[in-house]
Each structure stands twice: as structure tokens, then as C-alpha cells.
Design a protein around this motif. Structure first.
Motif, PDB file in Angstrom:
ATOM      1  N   CYS A  35      10.023 -39.793  -9.792  1.00 56.98           N
ATOM      2  CA  CYS A  35      10.812 -38.579  -9.596  1.00 56.98           C
ATOM      3  C   CYS A  35      10.000 -37.607  -8.743  1.00 56.98           C
ATOM      4  CB  CYS A  35      11.132 -37.956 -10.951  1.00 56.98           C
ATOM      5  SG  CYS A  35      11.919 -36.339 -10.855  1.00 56.98           S
ATOM      6  N   PHE A  42      11.214 -42.415 -13.238  1.00 59.86           N
ATOM      7  CA  PHE A  42      12.491 -41.818 -13.623  1.00 59.86           C
ATOM      8  C   PHE A  42      12.810 -42.051 -15.088  1.00 59.86           C
ATOM      9  CE2 PHE A  42      13.423 -42.656  -9.050  1.00 59.86           C
ATOM     10  CZ  PHE A  42      13.658 -41.351  -8.675  1.00 59.86           C
ATOM     11  N   PRO A  45      17.750 -41.540 -14.783  1.00 66.09           N
ATOM     12  CA  PRO A  45      17.904 -41.118 -13.385  1.00 66.09           C
ATOM     13  C   PRO A  45      19.322 -40.670 -13.028  1.00 66.09           C
ATOM     14  CG  PRO A  45      17.642 -43.494 -13.519  1.00 66.09           C
ATOM     15  CD  PRO A  45      17.462 -42.970 -14.894  1.00 66.09           C
ATOM     16  N   PHE A  55      16.646 -38.097  -9.117  1.00 65.03           N
ATOM     17  CA  PHE A  55      15.748 -37.307  -9.946  1.00 65.03           C
ATOM     18  C   PHE A  55      16.000 -37.665 -11.402  1.00 65.03           C
ATOM     19  CE2 PHE A  55      17.070 -34.847  -6.263  1.00 65.03           C
ATOM     20  CZ  PHE A  55      15.862 -34.513  -5.693  1.00 65.03           C
ATOM     21  N   CYS A  56      15.057 -37.318 -12.283  1.00 69.06           N
ATOM     22  CA  CYS A  56      15.309 -37.414 -13.719  1.00 69.06           C
ATOM     23  C   CYS A  56      16.406 -36.405 -14.067  1.00 69.06           C
ATOM     24  CB  CYS A  56      14.062 -37.060 -14.521  1.00 69.06           C
ATOM     25  SG  CYS A  56      12.631 -38.096 -14.225  1.00 69.06           S
TER      26      CYS A  56
END
Length: 120
Positions: A35, A42, A45, A55-56
Motif C-alpha cells: 500500500c 495490502f 485492498p 490502497f488498504c
């Protein structure tokens, strides 16, 4: 037309599919599974629908709530949480590669700290 010219690939040995990844290959792959916000692998995700960056879930939701409603990577406007989509394919891939992401991230953090101490 492409399908007429190019025949499908033939798998030569299916038993190779169950062999584990070597460490060098995994390290190369791992760089793409980080991330950009938290720099960990992640966890749950999500991707931004407008630009496709990943992104997380917690990272992108916190960033948009606390800072700006835009993609941290390319600054594309994110109108609302509806623009964020769970990435089920990446979630499944991570599940196959890493059984416990929390434990893996803790080990990676200790490894990075050891590298920093060694460099200092």
C-alpha cells in the motif's frame, strides 16, 4: 482475427503449478503488493474507480476523511466512498500468497528496522 492466427498456449507440466515461489520471485512480487500509504502489504485492498490505484481500505478511507477526497497517488478527485471498490481478485491473490497479513507485516517491519539499524 487474432484468435485465428494465435493458437492457445499449451501447458507442458501442470504439476509445476503447485510448486512454491522462490524467495527472489516473491520479493519482486511483494513490491507490487504494498500500500502506498502505510507501506505494508495490502490489508483488505480497495481501488479507486476513476484511476485504478489500490490502497488498504482503512488507509484510503482515513486519508479521504482526514485530508482530501482525492487519490494520494495521482490526485484524481474522489467524490465519495462510492468511488472506492473492493478488489476481490487482489484479496484472493494475497490470501493464496500470505496466510496472515498482520503477522507478515509485523515481520517485515522488524526486518526493515534491522536494515535501518545496520545502515546507521
Amino acid at each position: 482475427m487474432f484468435q485465428i492466427v494465435c493458437r492457445p498456449r499449451v501447458l507442458t507440466d501442470i504439476s509445476e503449478a503447485d510448486t512454491p515461489l522462490d524467495l527472489a520471485t516473491f520479493d519482486l512480487l511483494k513490491e507490487r503488493l504494498l500500500c502506498p500509504i502505510c507501506t505494508d502489504v495490502f490489508k483488505n485492498p480497495y481501488n479507486v474507480r476513476q484511476c485504478g490505484h489500490k490502497f488498504c481500505q482503512n488507509c484510503i478511507e482515513d486519508f479521504n476523511r482526514l485530508y482530501k477526497k482525492e487519490c494520494p497517488s495521482c490526485r484524481t478527485n474522489i467524490g465519495s466512498r462510492r468511488s472506492l471498490r473492493r478488489d476481490t481478485v487482489l484479496t484472493e491473490l494475497l490470501g493464496k500468497l500470505i496466510s496472515d497479513t498482520d503477522k507478515f507485516n509485523a515481520i517485515e517491519e522488524r526486518r526493515r528496522e534491522g536494515q535501518l539499524r545496520g545502515a546507521a
